[in-house]
Scaffold this motif. Structure first.
Motif: not given
Length: 98
Positions: A1-7, A87-94
């Protein structure tokens, strides 16, 4: 699953970001394409100044790919004196790309 990493890095400078990018590319300068990264799996990378620091948002094919990159970038940022943030990690939807 793709993730977004926000720093969101308060106190990080553009110079520190550019120096870290140069090290990530093995001395080739700015990061301009996913193949510049030292590990596979990057989908997108965006960076920008904020009023108090620097913000980076990466999308990775998986959390494992991001973790492999973290093993490279964290020591670089530490050497450059950039503030340490988790980093804040979020699952990517789109994901939409050009």
């Amino acid at each position: 699953m793709a993730i977004a990493a926000v720093f969101d890095v308060p106190g990080m400078t553009q110079a520190q970001y550019e120096q870290s990018a140069d090290r990530v590319t093995g001395g080739k300068g700015a990061v301009t394409k996913a193949s510049d990264w030292p590990v596979p799996g990057l989908i997108s990378h965006t960076s920008m100044p904020t009023p108090g620091g620097w913000l980076v948002v990466d999308v990775w094919e998986s959390e494992e790919a991001f973790q492999r990159f973290g093993e490279i970038i964290v020591p670089i940022l530490h050497e450059l004196g950039a503030p340490h943030v988790e980093p804040k990690i979020y699952p990517v939807h789109t994901v939409v790309t050009r």
